[in-house]
Design a protein around this motif. Structure first.
Motif, mmCIF file in Angstrom:
data_model
loop_
_atom_site.group_PDB
_atom_site.id
_atom_site.type_symbol
_atom_site.label_atom_id
_atom_site.label_comp_id
_atom_site.label_asym_id
_atom_site.label_seq_id
_atom_site.Cartn_x
_atom_site.Cartn_y
_atom_site.Cartn_z
ATOM 1 N N LYS A 65 0.855 -1.228 0.025
ATOM 2 C CA LYS A 65 0.040 0.122 0.094
ATOM 3 C C LYS A 65 0.804 1.283 -0.030
ATOM 4 C CE LYS A 65 -3.950 2.020 2.514
ATOM 5 N NZ LYS A 65 -4.713 1.781 3.499
ATOM 6 N N LYS A 66 1.838 1.401 0.954
ATOM 7 C CA LYS A 66 2.947 2.599 0.802
ATOM 8 C C LYS A 66 3.475 2.680 -0.394
ATOM 9 C CE LYS A 66 3.700 2.378 5.696
ATOM 10 N NZ LYS A 66 4.834 2.196 6.770
ATOM 11 N N GLY A 126 3.243 5.784 -2.826
ATOM 12 C CA GLY A 126 4.472 6.574 -3.230
ATOM 13 C C GLY A 126 4.415 6.772 -4.787
#
Length: 182
Positions: free
Chosen positions: A3-4, A8
């Motif tokens: 998810k990160k 990004g």
């Protein structure tokens, strides 16, 4: 973790798109689009180009003078996209025969005359040189004295037997006769 990474990548993509949009807008603001159109008799001529400004620069001159467009070097005859001229009839362009259609224009500046190239490649940016194998004509046009013209301009002026394409920028004026082919 995935998810990160996706967030990004998404943020990076938004920044890149915003930057490209800003640069495109900035180029358009510094060199806005120009358009000229003329009908003379049965001949219709139009031209799309972009209009850079002098902005206290040496426009035409030598490399030693740090000229924006040095003598003897390719110039896209405007800014941004290639300058495109369209004729609805067969014409002579400064005496050279051209078929009806659309063409890109470029120039090679000189102190006393400019070479104007007519090229069949129209979907390109003006800053990059065309494939010269696609040239359909090259003409030499004498430089005429001009009062200072801050913003690059192309006018299409009606004359009895056709149209004159008049190019003005800085202290340079060029007149290219375009006539209906007999």
């Amino acid at each position: 973790m995935l998810k990160k990474i996706l967030i990004g990548v998404g943020v990076f993509a938004v920044i890149v798109v915003a930057l490209l949009a800003y640069l495109n807008h900035r180029n358009r603001t510094l060199s806005p689009p120009g358009y000229a159109e003329s009908e003379s008799g049965e001949l219709s001529v139009s031209i799309k180009y972009s209009k850079p400004s002098v902005r206290d620069r040496v426009v035409f001159g030598t490399e030693a003078e740090k000229a924006l467009q040095p003598y003897g070097k390719y110039w896209g005859l405007g800014a941004n996209e290639a300058t495109v001229i369209t004729f609805d009839k067969d014409v002579t362009f400064a005496g050279k025969s051209l078929s009806a259609g659309s063409y890109s224009l470029y120039a090679i500046p000189g102190e006393d005359s400019f070479v104007i190239g007519v090229n069949s490649e129209i979907d390109r940016w003006g800053y990059s040189e065309p494939d010269y194998r696609n040239d359909v004509a090259r003409v030499t046009i004498p430089v005429e004295e001009n009062i200072h013209t801050e913003q690059f301009t192309i006018d299409l002026e009606k004359v009895n037997d056709g149209v004159d394409m008049v190019v003005r920028w800085s202290s340079v004026k060029l007149t290219v006769p375009i006539r209906t082919k007999s």
